[in-house]
Write a protein that holds these residues in place. Structure first.
Motif: not given
Length: 227
Positions: A6-10
């Motif tokens: 989630f953190m990477v793509f967001s």
């Protein structure tokens, strides 16, 4: 593991939004990048908590917009009104790109919610397109060149602030309703309204400077513009 993805793509997504807004302001994306990354990570953490812990998905985009306004107003020192205007234009442009991909490739929001990999693909496509578009815009010199420090027509700006507040509230409502066609309509109309206002303001500012400086006495760039 879901939190990491989630953190990477967001972060990839918020970087694209940041790049679009910076291009509108005639800054390079790399300017203030480290400060922006810190703010983007904080924005994504709050988004993860709102979506997965508090189950208030519809408020996450609203808070992200407000955090971007804070970034441009407090760190990059853009007047608050123009921070809000350019943030809304950049965010709506990105949301429009993502909604078009969602409509044409995946067909519905349920497809994204039920298959996590579809959501990641959508984020990559949208963010990649946003970054490419911002690079093209910057190379072509597309952006606002007028003096951002000038805040004229007090009553006009009171109405503008009211409009910004209404737009922010509507963002939360639309994400709560979760209707794809409403999102597409709203993002398109909002993007058009604020873009028209910004372009009209730029033309008015250029005309005013021309009257003051004369045909040959003006500068190539307004005081608030960047090379």
């Amino acid at each position: 593991m879901n939190a990491i993805w989630f953190m990477v793509f967001s972060t990839f997504e918020t970087l694209a939004i940041y790049s679009l807004i910076m291009t509108l302001l005639r800054y390079k994306t790399t300017a203030y990048i480290w400060q922006a990354l810190v703010v983007m990570i904080l924005a994504n953490i709050q988004s993860f908590i709102m979506r997965n812990e508090l189950h208030m998905d519809f408020l996450a985009p609203l808070l992200t917009v407000l955090i971007f306004v804070f970034l441009f107003a407090a760190i990059i020192k853009i007047p608050v009104i123009w921070s809000a205007i350019c943030t809304i234009i950049g965010y709506m442009l990105y949301a429009l790109i993502q909604t078009v991909y969602l409509t044409t490739i995946f067909g519905s929001i349920d497809s994204i919610q039920n298959v996590p990999s579809h959501g990641y693909i959508l984020q990559i496509l949208s963010a990649g397109t946003g970054l490419l578009l911002s690079w093209i815009m910057y190379k072509l010199g597309i952006g606002f060149r007028y003096d951002l420090e000038k805040l004229r027509f007090r009553f006009e700006h009171i109405l503008l602030i009211a409009l910004i507040v209404v737009v922010l509230v509507l963002i939360a409502i639309l994400f709560y309703l979760n209707r794809l066609w409403l999102d597409l309509l709203f993002f398109g109309i909002t993007f058009g309204i604020f873009l028209y206002y910004a372009i009209h303001t730029e033309e008015r500012d250029t005309f005013d400077r021309g009257k003051i400086s004369g045909p040959d006495g003006g500068r190539d760039q307004a005081p608030g513009s960047r090379p």
